[in-house]
Motif scaffolding. Structure first.
Motif, PDB file in Angstrom:
ATOM      1  N   UNK A 147       0.841  -1.190   0.000  1.00  0.00           N
ATOM      2  CA  UNK A 147       0.000   0.000   0.000  1.00  0.00           C
ATOM      3  C   UNK A 147       0.878   1.243   0.000  1.00  0.00           C
ATOM      4  N   UNK A 148       0.759   2.040  -1.068  1.00  0.00           N
ATOM      5  CA  UNK A 148       1.439   3.341  -1.196  1.00  0.00           C
ATOM      6  C   UNK A 148       2.839   3.344  -0.565  1.00  0.00           C
ATOM      7  N   UNK A 149       3.674   2.459  -1.078  1.00  0.00           N
ATOM      8  CA  UNK A 149       5.006   2.306  -0.510  1.00  0.00           C
ATOM      9  C   UNK A 149       5.840   3.566  -0.651  1.00  0.00           C
ATOM     10  N   UNK A 150       6.080   4.240   0.446  1.00  0.00           N
ATOM     11  CA  UNK A 150       6.712   5.562   0.410  1.00  0.00           C
ATOM     12  C   UNK A 150       8.175   5.512   0.009  1.00  0.00           C
ATOM     13  N   UNK A 151       8.850   4.387   0.225  1.00  0.00           N
ATOM     14  CA  UNK A 151      10.264   4.278  -0.148  1.00  0.00           C
ATOM     15  C   UNK A 151      10.463   3.762  -1.564  1.00  0.00           C
ATOM     16  N   UNK A 152       9.398   3.383  -2.234  1.00  0.00           N
ATOM     17  CA  UNK A 152       9.533   2.765  -3.548  1.00  0.00           C
ATOM     18  C   UNK A 152      10.303   3.611  -4.570  1.00  0.00           C
ATOM     19  N   UNK A 153      10.128   4.935  -4.589  1.00  0.00           N
ATOM     20  CA  UNK A 153      10.888   5.697  -5.586  1.00  0.00           C
ATOM     21  C   UNK A 153      12.401   5.491  -5.509  1.00  0.00           C
ATOM     22  N   UNK A 154      12.902   5.142  -4.324  1.00  0.00           N
ATOM     23  CA  UNK A 154      14.340   4.928  -4.150  1.00  0.00           C
ATOM     24  C   UNK A 154      14.752   3.465  -4.272  1.00  0.00           C
ATOM     25  N   UNK A 155      13.791   2.590  -4.598  1.00  0.00           N
ATOM     26  CA  UNK A 155      14.064   1.156  -4.618  1.00  0.00           C
ATOM     27  C   UNK A 155      13.817   0.522  -5.979  1.00  0.00           C
ATOM     28  N   UNK A 156      13.575   1.330  -6.986  1.00  0.00           N
ATOM     29  CA  UNK A 156      13.109   0.778  -8.256  1.00  0.00           C
ATOM     30  C   UNK A 156      14.159  -0.052  -8.977  1.00  0.00           C
ATOM     31  N   UNK A 157      15.444   0.133  -8.627  1.00  0.00           N
ATOM     32  CA  UNK A 157      16.464  -0.724  -9.217  1.00  0.00           C
ATOM     33  C   UNK A 157      16.338  -2.165  -8.756  1.00  0.00           C
ATOM     34  N   UNK A 158      15.563  -2.393  -7.672  1.00  0.00           N
ATOM     35  CA  UNK A 158      15.336  -3.750  -7.170  1.00  0.00           C
ATOM     36  C   UNK A 158      14.178  -4.448  -7.869  1.00  0.00           C
ATOM     37  N   UNK A 159      13.429  -3.716  -8.685  1.00  0.00           N
ATOM     38  CA  UNK A 159      12.213  -4.273  -9.268  1.00  0.00           C
ATOM     39  C   UNK A 159      12.432  -5.599 -10.001  1.00  0.00           C
ATOM     40  N   UNK A 160      13.505  -5.769 -10.766  1.00  0.00           N
ATOM     41  CA  UNK A 160      13.685  -7.056 -11.440  1.00  0.00           C
ATOM     42  C   UNK A 160      13.855  -8.240 -10.490  1.00  0.00           C
TER      43      UNK A 160
END
Length: 238
Positions: A147-160
């Motif tokens: 739910x609306x992960x506030x740290x996600x903008x800084x973690x997108x390199x982990x998406x794969x």
């Protein structure tokens, strides 16, 4: 939303630095698949406890670790006038890599509990939504709900690295994560074909939280219905 008065037990999660307190909720049957629930910046609040009770009522074994356990003065009073200031102060003192390691240990130990009769997954809200995403990237959960992960903008390199079926909820009126950033998150996380990404019109940040400053009833109802359906599909009850 269920009552936070539903019975939970305080247990310890072993880490390299000692025992991390965590709350454990069991379903009526006493056993089932497991969910690691990761908190907002307000800690294991009455709202988080109520959501844990809701999940346990559905049939899941729910574990909510006290992520702030290493910090002094980590209690957050939801009725305090400086609630947000206090919570932001706490999260600013938290060491993120350690929080990830602690939460991953909690997921591993949840999987080994005798009450677990199926898979294990992650669900997180706000701060916990980003933390759950990071934990999903370094472990192997069966499902992730953020739910609306506030740290996600800084973690997108982990998406794969996040290969579990994942569900992400965001509001279109989020004052903390602008829509351009939300779309950047969508592009990154939907590289996983098992990802669902849902926007809620007019909902702000923390729209599922029942505090009046945050709550958006329609978005809360709709997102919870999607969450329970998603869990039923990807973390089925026995």
């Amino acid at each position: 939303m269920g009552s936070d008065a539903a019975a939970s037990t305080v247990i310890g999660i072993e880490t390299e630095s000692g025992s991390m307190p965590a709350r454990l909720w069991l379903p009526p049957s006493g056993a089932g698949p497991g969910l690691l629930l990761l908190q907002e910046i307000f800690g294991i609040s009455p709202y988080i406890r109520a959501r844990a009770a809701d999940l346990a009522a559905l049939g899941y074994v729910v574990l909510a670790p006290e992520v702030y356990w290493r910090l002094d003065d980590a209690t957050v009073d939801e009725n305090a006038p400086d609630l947000l200031e206090k919570a932001l102060g706490l999260v600013s003192r938290l060491d993120w890599p350690t929080a990830v390691t602690d939460s991953a240990a909690a997921l591993d130990q949840l999987r080994l509990r005798p009450e677990i009769t199926g898979g294990v997954g992650l669900i997180g809200f706000c701060f916990g939504g980003g933390l759950a995403f990071n934990v999903a990237a370094v472990t192997s959960p069966d499902v992730l709900v953020s739910y609306y992960g506030s740290a996600l903008p800084n973690l997108l390199d982990l998406a794969p690295q996040v290969t579990a079926p994942s569900l992400h909820h965001f509001g279109t009126a989020d004052a903390y994560i602008d829509q351009e950033t939300v779309e950047r998150i969508r592009t990154a996380v939907t590289g996983n074909p098992a990802t669902e990404f849902v926007l809620y019109d007019g909902a702000g940040h923390a729209f599922d939280n029942t505090l009046p400053d945050f709550h958006h009833p329609e978005a809360s109802r709709e997102s919870w219905a999607r969450t329970t359906d998603f869990l039923a599909k990807h973390l089925p009850l026995n």
